[in-house]
Design a protein around this motif. Sequence first.
Motif, PDB file in Angstrom:
ATOM      1  N   GLY A 247      46.610 -24.302 -67.546  1.00  0.00           N
ATOM      2  CA  GLY A 247      45.597 -24.948 -66.722  1.00  0.00           C
ATOM      3  C   GLY A 247      45.751 -24.621 -65.251  1.00  0.00           C
ATOM      4  N   LEU A 248      46.988 -24.607 -64.777  1.00  0.00           N
ATOM      5  CA  LEU A 248      47.242 -24.297 -63.368  1.00  0.00           C
ATOM      6  C   LEU A 248      46.921 -22.838 -63.050  1.00  0.00           C
ATOM      7  CD1 LEU A 248      50.550 -26.306 -62.979  1.00  0.00           C
ATOM      8  CD2 LEU A 248      48.527 -26.610 -61.532  1.00  0.00           C
ATOM      9  N   LEU A 249      47.350 -21.933 -63.918  1.00  0.00           N
ATOM     10  CA  LEU A 249      47.076 -20.515 -63.674  1.00  0.00           C
ATOM     11  C   LEU A 249      45.577 -20.227 -63.687  1.00  0.00           C
ATOM     12  CD1 LEU A 249      49.765 -18.362 -65.528  1.00  0.00           C
ATOM     13  CD2 LEU A 249      49.228 -18.393 -63.094  1.00  0.00           C
ATOM     14  N   ASP A 250      44.877 -20.841 -64.617  1.00  0.00           N
ATOM     15  CA  ASP A 250      43.425 -20.660 -64.658  1.00  0.00           C
ATOM     16  C   ASP A 250      42.778 -21.195 -63.383  1.00  0.00           C
ATOM     17  OD1 ASP A 250      43.548 -19.471 -67.126  1.00  0.00           O
ATOM     18  OD2 ASP A 250      43.011 -21.269 -68.255  1.00  0.00           O
ATOM     19  N   MET A 251      43.288 -22.313 -62.886  1.00  0.00           N
ATOM     20  CA  MET A 251      42.751 -22.898 -61.663  1.00  0.00           C
ATOM     21  C   MET A 251      43.042 -21.998 -60.463  1.00  0.00           C
ATOM     22  SD  MET A 251      43.456 -26.676 -60.038  1.00  0.00           S
ATOM     23  CE  MET A 251      45.224 -26.359 -59.853  1.00  0.00           C
ATOM     24  N   PHE A 252      44.280 -21.500 -60.364  1.00  0.00           N
ATOM     25  CA  PHE A 252      44.632 -20.605 -59.260  1.00  0.00           C
ATOM     26  C   PHE A 252      43.757 -19.349 -59.288  1.00  0.00           C
ATOM     27  CE2 PHE A 252      49.286 -22.261 -59.429  1.00  0.00           C
ATOM     28  CZ  PHE A 252      48.908 -23.397 -58.734  1.00  0.00           C
ATOM     29  N   SER A 253      43.557 -18.794 -60.469  1.00  0.00           N
ATOM     30  CA  SER A 253      42.783 -17.552 -60.579  1.00  0.00           C
ATOM     31  C   SER A 253      41.320 -17.777 -60.219  1.00  0.00           C
ATOM     32  CB  SER A 253      42.912 -16.963 -61.986  1.00  0.00           C
ATOM     33  OG  SER A 253      42.341 -17.822 -62.955  1.00  0.00           O
ATOM     34  N   ARG A 254      40.767 -18.923 -60.601  1.00  0.00           N
ATOM     35  CA  ARG A 254      39.367 -19.214 -60.250  1.00  0.00           C
ATOM     36  C   ARG A 254      39.179 -19.297 -58.742  1.00  0.00           C
ATOM     37  NH1 ARG A 254      39.620 -22.772 -64.726  1.00  0.00           N
ATOM     38  NH2 ARG A 254      40.047 -24.533 -63.328  1.00  0.00           N
ATOM     39  N   GLU A 255      40.194 -19.800 -58.042  1.00  0.00           N
ATOM     40  CA  GLU A 255      40.102 -19.946 -56.589  1.00  0.00           C
ATOM     41  C   GLU A 255      39.975 -18.599 -55.885  1.00  0.00           C
ATOM     42  OE1 GLU A 255      39.883 -22.705 -54.564  1.00  0.00           O
ATOM     43  OE2 GLU A 255      39.494 -23.686 -56.491  1.00  0.00           O
TER      44      GLU A 255
ATOM     45  N   ILE B 156      55.258 -25.578 -59.481  1.00  0.00           N
ATOM     46  CA  ILE B 156      56.100 -24.535 -58.892  1.00  0.00           C
ATOM     47  C   ILE B 156      56.216 -23.347 -59.839  1.00  0.00           C
ATOM     48  CG2 ILE B 156      58.447 -23.971 -58.152  1.00  0.00           C
ATOM     49  CD1 ILE B 156      58.690 -26.870 -57.163  1.00  0.00           C
ATOM     50  N   GLN B 157      56.425 -23.631 -61.112  1.00  0.00           N
ATOM     51  CA  GLN B 157      56.576 -22.575 -62.112  1.00  0.00           C
ATOM     52  C   GLN B 157      55.293 -21.748 -62.238  1.00  0.00           C
ATOM     53  OE1 GLN B 157      57.675 -24.130 -65.942  1.00  0.00           O
ATOM     54  NE2 GLN B 157      58.528 -22.174 -66.654  1.00  0.00           N
ATOM     55  N   ALA B 158      54.168 -22.440 -62.264  1.00  0.00           N
ATOM     56  CA  ALA B 158      52.887 -21.742 -62.381  1.00  0.00           C
ATOM     57  C   ALA B 158      52.599 -20.917 -61.130  1.00  0.00           C
ATOM     58  CB  ALA B 158      51.757 -22.744 -62.617  1.00  0.00           C
ATOM     59  N   PHE B 159      52.948 -21.463 -59.964  1.00  0.00           N
ATOM     60  CA  PHE B 159      52.682 -20.727 -58.728  1.00  0.00           C
ATOM     61  C   PHE B 159      53.579 -19.495 -58.623  1.00  0.00           C
ATOM     62  CE2 PHE B 159      52.938 -19.883 -54.139  1.00  0.00           C
ATOM     63  CZ  PHE B 159      51.583 -19.739 -53.874  1.00  0.00           C
ATOM     64  N   GLN B 160      54.807 -19.596 -59.098  1.00  0.00           N
ATOM     65  CA  GLN B 160      55.684 -18.425 -59.113  1.00  0.00           C
ATOM     66  C   GLN B 160      55.098 -17.323 -59.989  1.00  0.00           C
ATOM     67  OE1 GLN B 160      59.314 -20.306 -60.439  1.00  0.00           O
ATOM     68  NE2 GLN B 160      60.125 -20.507 -58.351  1.00  0.00           N
ATOM     69  N   LEU B 161      54.549 -17.725 -61.113  1.00  0.00           N
ATOM     70  CA  LEU B 161      53.926 -16.750 -62.011  1.00  0.00           C
ATOM     71  C   LEU B 161      52.671 -16.160 -61.377  1.00  0.00           C
ATOM     72  CD1 LEU B 161      53.794 -15.277 -64.648  1.00  0.00           C
ATOM     73  CD2 LEU B 161      52.883 -17.333 -65.734  1.00  0.00           C
ATOM     74  N   TYR B 162      51.885 -17.022 -60.725  1.00  0.00           N
ATOM     75  CA  TYR B 162      50.687 -16.535 -60.036  1.00  0.00           C
ATOM     76  C   TYR B 162      51.068 -15.550 -58.925  1.00  0.00           C
ATOM     77  CZ  TYR B 162      46.823 -16.392 -56.757  1.00  0.00           C
ATOM     78  OH  TYR B 162      45.848 -15.955 -55.901  1.00  0.00           O
ATOM     79  N   THR B 163      52.150 -15.834 -58.213  1.00  0.00           N
ATOM     80  CA  THR B 163      52.609 -14.943 -57.144  1.00  0.00           C
ATOM     81  C   THR B 163      52.953 -13.566 -57.697  1.00  0.00           C
ATOM     82  OG1 THR B 163      53.488 -16.810 -55.881  1.00  0.00           O
ATOM     83  CG2 THR B 163      54.310 -14.631 -55.314  1.00  0.00           C
ATOM     84  N   THR B 164      53.599 -13.541 -58.860  1.00  0.00           N
ATOM     85  CA  THR B 164      53.908 -12.261 -59.512  1.00  0.00           C
ATOM     86  C   THR B 164      52.628 -11.502 -59.832  1.00  0.00           C
ATOM     87  OG1 THR B 164      55.954 -13.118 -60.485  1.00  0.00           O
ATOM     88  CG2 THR B 164      54.966 -11.183 -61.537  1.00  0.00           C
ATOM     89  N   LEU B 165      51.643 -12.212 -60.366  1.00  0.00           N
ATOM     90  CA  LEU B 165      50.367 -11.577 -60.697  1.00  0.00           C
ATOM     91  C   LEU B 165      49.652 -11.087 -59.439  1.00  0.00           C
ATOM     92  CD1 LEU B 165      49.047 -14.069 -63.400  1.00  0.00           C
ATOM     93  CD2 LEU B 165      49.740 -11.701 -63.792  1.00  0.00           C
TER      94      LEU B 165
ATOM     95  N   VAL C 120      40.133 -13.777 -63.273  1.00  0.00           N
ATOM     96  CA  VAL C 120      40.390 -14.353 -64.586  1.00  0.00           C
ATOM     97  C   VAL C 120      41.731 -13.832 -65.085  1.00  0.00           C
ATOM     98  CG1 VAL C 120      37.972 -14.645 -65.228  1.00  0.00           C
ATOM     99  CG2 VAL C 120      39.125 -12.488 -65.729  1.00  0.00           C
ATOM    100  N   ILE C 121      42.356 -14.613 -65.944  1.00  0.00           N
ATOM    101  CA  ILE C 121      43.592 -14.197 -66.596  1.00  0.00           C
ATOM    102  C   ILE C 121      43.224 -13.471 -67.883  1.00  0.00           C
ATOM    103  CG2 ILE C 121      45.739 -14.955 -67.666  1.00  0.00           C
ATOM    104  CD1 ILE C 121      45.738 -15.399 -64.686  1.00  0.00           C
ATOM    105  N   VAL C 122      43.730 -12.268 -68.043  1.00  0.00           N
ATOM    106  CA  VAL C 122      43.475 -11.475 -69.244  1.00  0.00           C
ATOM    107  C   VAL C 122      44.806 -11.198 -69.927  1.00  0.00           C
ATOM    108  CG1 VAL C 122      42.687  -9.240 -70.119  1.00  0.00           C
ATOM    109  CG2 VAL C 122      41.369 -10.424 -68.361  1.00  0.00           C
ATOM    110  N   LEU C 123      44.859 -11.460 -71.238  1.00  0.00           N
ATOM    111  CA  LEU C 123      46.100 -11.314 -71.992  1.00  0.00           C
ATOM    112  C   LEU C 123      46.011 -10.208 -73.029  1.00  0.00           C
ATOM    113  CD1 LEU C 123      46.872 -15.054 -72.900  1.00  0.00           C
ATOM    114  CD2 LEU C 123      47.741 -13.775 -70.941  1.00  0.00           C
TER     115      LEU C 123
END
Length: 237
Positions: A41-49, A10-19, A53-56
Amino acid sequence: MRNYPEQKVIQAFQLYTTLARHGVAGEQAVQLYKGDDDIRGLLDMFSREVDCVIVLTSEQMFLVPRTKLSPFHVSNNWIKRHYLRSGATNGDLYLLYFTVLVLFGSFYDTYQSQEPTRDFLSMDEWVHLVQERIDQLKQHDPDELKQFEQEFSYNWSLIIEKWDAMDDIKETAKKQSGNTISRLSFIDTARRFLIDQGLIVDIGNHEVALTEKAKTIVQRFFMEMEYNRGIFEFIYG
């Protein structure tokens, strides 16, 4: 597939939603991504779908499209509608991308340096540097340019034609389809596009500087042969 705790999902998906909504998240998200293996790991998986890519940077996190298939990729038609003049063609897009490559190259010593070698670039110098690269392209035989067009998916002849049709300084130019535009005005269009994408900032006095987002993207992608396919060696060869 690894099983993640529900709270982390849930936490990772909330962050992905913001992105996904804004394309960027703040320093707290950066620290969470760096410090929590599950979230990372979750954010990387969501972004690949979604082919991203996640850039910091040290203070921000970005969701960056990796391919044209990504739903977050800015389409050519969208760029035409929002930045280029009415009746703009693919040639205008090629030239826009070319001016962007030249701008990044100016900060990274024609892509020979891993770190920026200057702090800012003036609009006038940007125009001058594009002219230098156009002159370099003209050194190639027309048949050779055609061959390179197939190799790099850039219409080099059309880039030359579009740039040459523009006036050097004034707003008057040789007649081309639709309205005409000066080289400085076109560079200003590229400037506005890059500012809106968060890649440069206007520092006043007709000068621009790279953002941390741009520096991270250039270092991560532009310097890798896998992504640039030797295009910089061709432009600056």
